[in-house]
Structures are given as structure tokens and as C-alpha cells.
Design a protein around this motif. Sequence first.
Motif, PDB file in Angstrom:
ATOM      1  N   GLU A  67      38.281  59.092  29.908  1.00  7.30           N
ATOM      2  CA  GLU A  67      39.281  59.335  28.871  1.00  7.30           C
ATOM      3  C   GLU A  67      39.970  60.683  29.063  1.00  7.30           C
ATOM      4  O   GLU A  67      41.192  60.794  28.932  1.00  7.30           O
ATOM      5  N   LEU A  68      39.208  61.724  29.395  1.00  7.66           N
ATOM      6  CA  LEU A  68      39.811  63.039  29.624  1.00  7.66           C
ATOM      7  C   LEU A  68      40.712  63.030  30.857  1.00  7.66           C
ATOM      8  O   LEU A  68      41.802  63.614  30.847  1.00  7.66           O
ATOM      9  N   THR A  69      40.265  62.366  31.914  1.00  8.96           N
ATOM     10  CA  THR A  69      41.060  62.287  33.140  1.00  8.96           C
ATOM     11  C   THR A  69      42.354  61.519  32.883  1.00  8.96           C
ATOM     12  O   THR A  69      43.425  61.921  33.343  1.00  8.96           O
ATOM     13  N   ALA A  70      42.256  60.423  32.140  1.00  6.96           N
ATOM     14  CA  ALA A  70      43.446  59.626  31.817  1.00  6.96           C
ATOM     15  C   ALA A  70      44.438  60.455  31.010  1.00  6.96           C
ATOM     16  O   ALA A  70      45.649  60.404  31.259  1.00  6.96           O
ATOM     17  N   GLU A  71      43.931  61.219  30.070  1.00  4.68           N
ATOM     18  CA  GLU A  71      44.808  62.075  29.260  1.00  4.68           C
ATOM     19  C   GLU A  71      45.523  63.092  30.158  1.00  4.68           C
ATOM     20  O   GLU A  71      46.730  63.308  30.026  1.00  4.68           O
ATOM     21  N   ASP A  72      44.778  63.705  31.089  1.00  8.20           N
ATOM     22  CA  ASP A  72      45.378  64.666  32.023  1.00  8.20           C
ATOM     23  C   ASP A  72      46.447  64.023  32.895  1.00  8.20           C
ATOM     24  O   ASP A  72      47.456  64.643  33.217  1.00  8.20           O
ATOM     25  N   ARG A  73      46.217  62.777  33.285  1.00 12.44           N
ATOM     26  CA  ARG A  73      47.155  62.073  34.166  1.00 12.44           C
ATOM     27  C   ARG A  73      48.278  61.383  33.398  1.00 12.44           C
ATOM     28  O   ARG A  73      49.222  60.867  34.008  1.00 12.44           O
ATOM     29  N   GLY A  74      48.160  61.300  32.090  1.00 10.21           N
ATOM     30  CA  GLY A  74      49.180  60.655  31.280  1.00 10.21           C
ATOM     31  C   GLY A  74      49.201  59.140  31.421  1.00 10.21           C
ATOM     32  O   GLY A  74      50.252  58.518  31.355  1.00 10.21           O
ATOM     33  N   VAL A  75      48.019  58.552  31.612  1.00 14.50           N
ATOM     34  CA  VAL A  75      47.912  57.093  31.746  1.00 14.50           C
ATOM     35  C   VAL A  75      46.935  56.575  30.701  1.00 14.50           C
ATOM     36  O   VAL A  75      46.073  57.317  30.226  1.00 14.50           O
ATOM     37  N   PRO A  76      47.019  55.293  30.340  1.00 13.68           N
ATOM     38  CA  PRO A  76      46.053  54.723  29.400  1.00 13.68           C
ATOM     39  C   PRO A  76      44.637  54.732  29.998  1.00 13.68           C
ATOM     40  O   PRO A  76      44.439  54.372  31.168  1.00 13.68           O
ATOM     41  N   ALA A  77      43.679  55.152  29.204  1.00  9.49           N
ATOM     42  CA  ALA A  77      42.301  55.285  29.681  1.00  9.49           C
ATOM     43  C   ALA A  77      41.714  53.957  30.154  1.00  9.49           C
ATOM     44  O   ALA A  77      41.019  53.903  31.175  1.00  9.49           O
ATOM     45  N   MET A  78      41.989  52.880  29.432  1.00 10.32           N
ATOM     46  CA  MET A  78      41.426  51.585  29.824  1.00 10.32           C
ATOM     47  C   MET A  78      42.008  51.134  31.162  1.00 10.32           C
ATOM     48  O   MET A  78      41.292  50.568  31.992  1.00 10.32           O
ATOM     49  N   ASP A  79      43.296  51.415  31.400  1.00  7.24           N
ATOM     50  CA  ASP A  79      43.901  51.084  32.699  1.00  7.24           C
ATOM     51  C   ASP A  79      43.226  51.870  33.812  1.00  7.24           C
ATOM     52  O   ASP A  79      42.925  51.323  34.882  1.00  7.24           O
ATOM     53  N   LEU A  80      42.975  53.146  33.566  1.00  5.70           N
ATOM     54  CA  LEU A  80      42.307  53.974  34.578  1.00  5.70           C
ATOM     55  C   LEU A  80      40.893  53.461  34.833  1.00  5.70           C
ATOM     56  O   LEU A  80      40.451  53.406  35.982  1.00  5.70           O
ATOM     57  N   PHE A  81      40.181  53.068  33.774  1.00  5.54           N
ATOM     58  CA  PHE A  81      38.829  52.525  33.961  1.00  5.54           C
ATOM     59  C   PHE A  81      38.856  51.332  34.909  1.00  5.54           C
ATOM     60  O   PHE A  81      38.083  51.275  35.869  1.00  5.54           O
ATOM     61  N   PHE A  82      39.749  50.381  34.671  1.00  8.10           N
ATOM     62  CA  PHE A  82      39.776  49.189  35.519  1.00  8.10           C
ATOM     63  C   PHE A  82      40.250  49.495  36.937  1.00  8.10           C
ATOM     64  O   PHE A  82      39.776  48.882  37.899  1.00  8.10           O
ATOM     65  N   GLU A  83      41.136  50.455  37.083  1.00 12.42           N
ATOM     66  CA  GLU A  83      41.553  50.890  38.426  1.00 12.42           C
ATOM     67  C   GLU A  83      40.357  51.480  39.180  1.00 12.42           C
ATOM     68  O   GLU A  83      40.104  51.135  40.337  1.00 12.42           O
ATOM     69  N   LEU A  84      39.608  52.353  38.508  1.00  9.86           N
ATOM     70  CA  LEU A  84      38.428  52.952  39.130  1.00  9.86           C
ATOM     71  C   LEU A  84      37.343  51.916  39.382  1.00  9.86           C
ATOM     72  O   LEU A  84      36.674  51.949  40.417  1.00  9.86           O
ATOM     73  N   LEU A  85      37.159  50.988  38.450  1.00  4.69           N
ATOM     74  CA  LEU A  85      36.167  49.929  38.631  1.00  4.69           C
ATOM     75  C   LEU A  85      36.495  49.079  39.853  1.00  4.69           C
ATOM     76  O   LEU A  85      35.604  48.753  40.643  1.00  4.69           O
ATOM     77  N   ASP A  86      37.763  48.739  40.037  1.00 10.72           N
ATOM     78  CA  ASP A  86      38.167  47.964  41.220  1.00 10.72           C
ATOM     79  C   ASP A  86      37.836  48.716  42.500  1.00 10.72           C
ATOM     80  O   ASP A  86      37.322  48.127  43.470  1.00 10.72           O
ATOM     81  N   LYS A  87      38.104  50.021  42.524  1.00 13.20           N
ATOM     82  CA  LYS A  87      37.795  50.834  43.713  1.00 13.20           C
ATOM     83  C   LYS A  87      36.290  50.900  43.949  1.00 13.20           C
ATOM     84  O   LYS A  87      35.830  50.789  45.084  1.00 13.20           O
ATOM     85  N   PHE A  88      35.523  51.091  42.864  1.00 17.86           N
ATOM     86  CA  PHE A  88      34.064  51.149  42.963  1.00 17.86           C
ATOM     87  C   PHE A  88      33.508  49.850  43.540  1.00 17.86           C
ATOM     88  O   PHE A  88      32.691  49.862  44.459  1.00 17.86           O
ATOM     89  N   ARG A  89      33.963  48.737  43.010  1.00 17.39           N
ATOM     90  CA  ARG A  89      33.484  47.435  43.471  1.00 17.39           C
ATOM     91  C   ARG A  89      33.876  47.181  44.916  1.00 17.39           C
ATOM     92  O   ARG A  89      33.094  46.611  45.693  1.00 17.39           O
ATOM     93  N   ALA A  90      35.082  47.580  45.312  1.00 16.26           N
ATOM     94  CA  ALA A  90      35.531  47.392  46.693  1.00 16.26           C
ATOM     95  C   ALA A  90      34.671  48.211  47.660  1.00 16.26           C
ATOM     96  O   ALA A  90      34.268  47.714  48.705  1.00 16.26           O
ATOM     97  N   GLU A  91      34.379  49.442  47.285  1.00 17.74           N
ATOM     98  CA  GLU A  91      33.542  50.293  48.152  1.00 17.74           C
ATOM     99  C   GLU A  91      32.105  49.788  48.191  1.00 17.74           C
ATOM    100  O   GLU A  91      31.449  49.862  49.224  1.00 17.74           O
ATOM    101  N   ALA A  92      31.604  49.313  47.078  1.00 19.19           N
ATOM    102  CA  ALA A  92      30.223  48.805  47.022  1.00 19.19           C
ATOM    103  C   ALA A  92      30.054  47.536  47.846  1.00 19.19           C
ATOM    104  O   ALA A  92      28.980  47.264  48.374  1.00 19.19           O
ATOM    105  N   ALA A  93      31.151  46.787  48.006  1.00 22.54           N
ATOM    106  CA  ALA A  93      31.091  45.521  48.756  1.00 22.54           C
ATOM    107  C   ALA A  93      31.069  45.753  50.265  1.00 22.54           C
ATOM    108  O   ALA A  93      30.727  44.842  51.019  1.00 22.54           O
ATOM    109  N   ARG A  94      31.416  46.937  50.685  1.00 25.23           N
ATOM    110  CA  ARG A  94      31.430  47.224  52.136  1.00 25.23           C
ATOM    111  C   ARG A  94      30.064  47.368  52.707  1.00 25.23           C
ATOM    112  O   ARG A  94      29.110  47.694  52.245  1.00 25.23           O
TER     113      ARG A  94
END
Length: 88
Positions: free
Chosen positions: A61-88
Motif C-alpha cells: 500500500e505504501l509503495t503504491a501510494e508512492d508510485r501513484g497506482v492503485p494498491a490492489m493493481d500493484l499487488f496483482f502485478e507483483l503476485l504475477d511476477k512472484f508466481r512467474a519467478e517461482a515457476a522457473r
Amino acid sequence: MYAPHNSVTHLHSILFGFDVAMQISGNPDGTPFRTYGPFAEWLRDHIGEGCGSLTWGYAIELTAEDRGVPAMDLFFELLDKFRAEAAR
């Protein structure tokens, strides 16, 4: 799943409760969403050490506020990256 006020902090609480239920039910590994679990460790490397002792939900939430993006959108963006890296 409903996260009150579209809050990642509330989502963290819901997923934490689910993780505890998984462990009580006999799955000792639970989920990657424990407060200091794999997702939190990965997140520290991707949004910085600034999250320190904060829960990953609040750190997002703090990072999203700093970046000026919705926090839930940032969560799902980060989750997608996490899952992609974990699948490797």
C-alpha cells in the motif's frame, strides 16, 4: 473474495487466516503468504528493504501510494511476477 475497502492490508489478513487454517488442517507448509513467508521475502527484494517489519500488505500500500497506482493493481502485478519467478 471480498477485501474491504479494496485494501491490500485487509487482503493480507484474509490470506494470513487462510494460511493458519491450512497449517491447522495438517499442511505444515501453509501458503506463500505468511507474514514472513516466501512472498514477503521475495517482495523485499522487489520493492526494497524499506518495508522492514511492515506486513507485506501495508508495504504494498505504501509503495503504491508512492508510485501513484492503485494498491490492489500493484499487488496483482507483483503476485504475477512472484508466481512467474517461482515457476522457473
